[in-house]
Design an enzyme around this catalytic site. Sequence first.
Site, short mmCIF file in Angstrom:
data_model
loop_
_atom_site.label_atom_id
_atom_site.label_comp_id
_atom_site.label_asym_id
_atom_site.label_seq_id
_atom_site.Cartn_x
_atom_site.Cartn_y
_atom_site.Cartn_z
N LYS A 1 0.83 -1.20 0.00
CA LYS A 1 0.00 0.00 0.00
C LYS A 1 0.87 1.25 0.00
CE LYS A 1 -3.80 -2.13 2.60
NZ LYS A 1 -4.73 -1.99 3.75
N GLY B 1 -8.09 4.72 0.65
CA GLY B 1 -9.29 4.48 -0.13
C GLY B 1 -9.09 3.51 -1.28
N GLY B 2 -8.03 2.70 -1.20
CA GLY B 2 -7.85 1.63 -2.19
C GLY B 2 -6.95 2.01 -3.35
N HIS C 1 -15.79 -4.57 5.46
CA HIS C 1 -15.34 -3.22 5.79
C HIS C 1 -16.32 -2.63 6.80
CE1 HIS C 1 -13.84 0.93 4.87
NE2 HIS C 1 -15.05 1.22 5.26
N GLU D 1 -11.77 3.46 10.09
CA GLU D 1 -12.09 2.32 9.23
C GLU D 1 -11.37 1.06 9.70
OE1 GLU D 1 -12.61 4.44 4.86
OE2 GLU D 1 -10.93 3.10 5.21
N ARG E 1 -13.01 13.63 7.83
CA ARG E 1 -14.03 14.46 7.18
C ARG E 1 -15.43 13.90 7.45
NH1 ARG E 1 -12.16 10.61 3.48
NH2 ARG E 1 -13.88 9.28 2.82
N VAL F 1 -19.85 10.38 2.96
CA VAL F 1 -21.07 10.23 2.17
C VAL F 1 -22.16 9.53 3.01
CG1 VAL F 1 -22.09 9.16 0.12
CG2 VAL F 1 -19.78 10.11 0.00
C1 MV4 Z 1 -6.80 -4.47 2.68
C2 MV4 Z 1 -7.50 -5.58 2.18
C3 MV4 Z 1 -7.07 -6.82 2.53
N1 MV4 Z 1 -5.99 -6.97 3.31
N2 MV4 Z 1 -5.72 -4.67 3.47
C4 MV4 Z 1 -9.13 -1.08 0.28
C5 MV4 Z 1 -9.37 0.32 0.68
C6 MV4 Z 1 -8.32 0.64 1.64
N3 MV4 Z 1 -8.84 1.49 2.65
C7 MV4 Z 1 -7.86 -0.65 2.18
N4 MV4 Z 1 -8.44 -1.67 1.36
C8 MV4 Z 1 -8.20 -2.98 1.60
N5 MV4 Z 1 -7.14 -3.21 2.40
C9 MV4 Z 1 -5.34 -5.90 3.76
N6 MV4 Z 1 -4.27 -6.06 4.51
C10 MV4 Z 1 -8.61 -5.35 1.38
C11 MV4 Z 1 -8.96 -4.05 1.07
C12 MV4 Z 1 -10.11 -3.90 0.25
C13 MV4 Z 1 -11.20 -3.25 0.70
C14 MV4 Z 1 -11.23 -2.67 1.95
C15 MV4 Z 1 -12.33 -2.01 2.38
C16 MV4 Z 1 -13.42 -1.93 1.56
C17 MV4 Z 1 -13.42 -2.48 0.32
C18 MV4 Z 1 -12.33 -3.14 -0.13
C19 MV4 Z 1 -12.33 -3.70 -1.39
C20 MV4 Z 1 -11.23 -4.39 -1.81
C21 MV4 Z 1 -10.11 -4.47 -1.00
#
Ligand code: MV4
Length: 445
Positions: free
Chosen positions: A158, A164-165, A208, A274, A290, A293
């Site tokens: 990351k 936010g992805g 999430h 989150e 912030r 939505v």
């Molecule tokens: C992750 C994950 C799986 N494992 N981290 C996507 C948004 C960002 N805030 C972090 N995200 C993710 N982090 C680890 N270690 C999967 C996601 C993720 C995800 C997270 C929240 C909401 C939707 C998502 C959709 C795909 C992947």
Amino acid sequence: MFKKILVANRGEIAVRIIRACKELNIPTVAVHSNVDGESMHVRLADESICIGSHQPQNSYLNIASIMSAVDVTGADAIHPGYGFLSENYHFAEIVTKNKIKFIGPSAEVIKKMGNKVEAKITAKKLGLPVIEGSDGVINSLDEAKKVSLRIGYPIIIKASAGGGGKGMKLVNNENELDSALTLAKQEAIKYFANGDVYIEKYFEKPRHIEVQILSDKSTTIHMGERDCSVQRKHQKLIEESPSPVLSENVRQDLLKKTVEMVSKLNYEGAGTVEFIYDDGKFFFLEMNTRIQVEHPVSEIRGGIDIVKEQIKIASKGKTSLKQSDITFRGHVIECRINAEDPSKNFQPSPGTINVCHQPSGFRTRVDGAIFQGCKITPYYDSLVCKLICQGRDREEAIQRLQRSLDEFVIEGITTTINLHKKILSHEKFINSDFDVNWLGKEKFY
Ligand code: MV4
């Protein structure tokens, strides 16, 4: 209280903020780009001012132009809404230095939470569980190999300045690591002007879940959690509260630990922490500094106007609320209605809305900025309105959403209304038997 608030945003959130200001008897200034002069937020505000051309960089992201609008109109506070400049600490700093109140947390806190590595270290120090991974920024392939071997594949890379992805790279084995790391760094530099990346164990089927908080320097309260696991390409489509998958024990632990963390941050205003949730355990992901939505989900379930509370905290430096003022009622679900065509890979569907009839009725709320004859331009986010329904339980909330979606008539553009009807009647949604990757894989069209 403030004498005049400038709303540095557009669309449904600008309308939402202006409504809160009206109830507090605070005059408002709408700013708008040259294609938004006839928008709902401009019509509802007491004053309006054009701040540039349609490209966001020239208007809603143009700090000099917004500060000039503040100067010309004599506003003494700015509400940034979401997106645009809402999490830009540089903007918060400039606003503050000009003796204008930025309605949100301090520039320092925005900066700290905007750096995802620092946010994670902070959350861990303040007692939140974090995902296994590198202790900070990854500085070499060798270090990346060591960390990944220790935690086991799959891992995810990351960007520290991402969130936010955006800028994430999934790595299934060591063979893929070198190129994924190089690419992740390149993209981080390109999109965030910062090549710092970190590594985490990858969760394949998480949900999430996020916690809404309100805080001043001495009091922090929560407004429950939201489950936002119906997503596509990191865009949420449906959010609900309470989460249907949390046990009461885990929920109380999540809420308590989040409040403890935020209470030690010196945080002022509304915020969201989150989490990833998997198999009974939750882990900190990031913090949003912030309004979001999906805030109406928590407003309705908890019975508090979060935007009014943001304004009160910004003005008085303290909240009038105690945790015992929040009583959670029933189940609330929000459907985001976008001007997109799900049968064409969700491509944006701009145009003029010729016919617009929005639902109403018992425990039914629509937050939007659309009306008959309004134009949906291709220049901004495709969210046109949100439908939020409450039920005594989840089943009733779903039935009420279906009833309301059936009442909706939007002609002239294609929207996600029909997709929502299909999702809400899908057995996986009804049984809460899905994870964040579900919607992207499911074929609804
Ligand atoms: C992750 C994950 C799986 N494992 N981290 C996507 C948004 C960002 N805030 C972090 N995200 C993710 N982090 C680890 N270690 C999967 C996601 C993720 C995800 C997270 C929240 C909401 C939707 C998502 C959709 C795909 C992947």
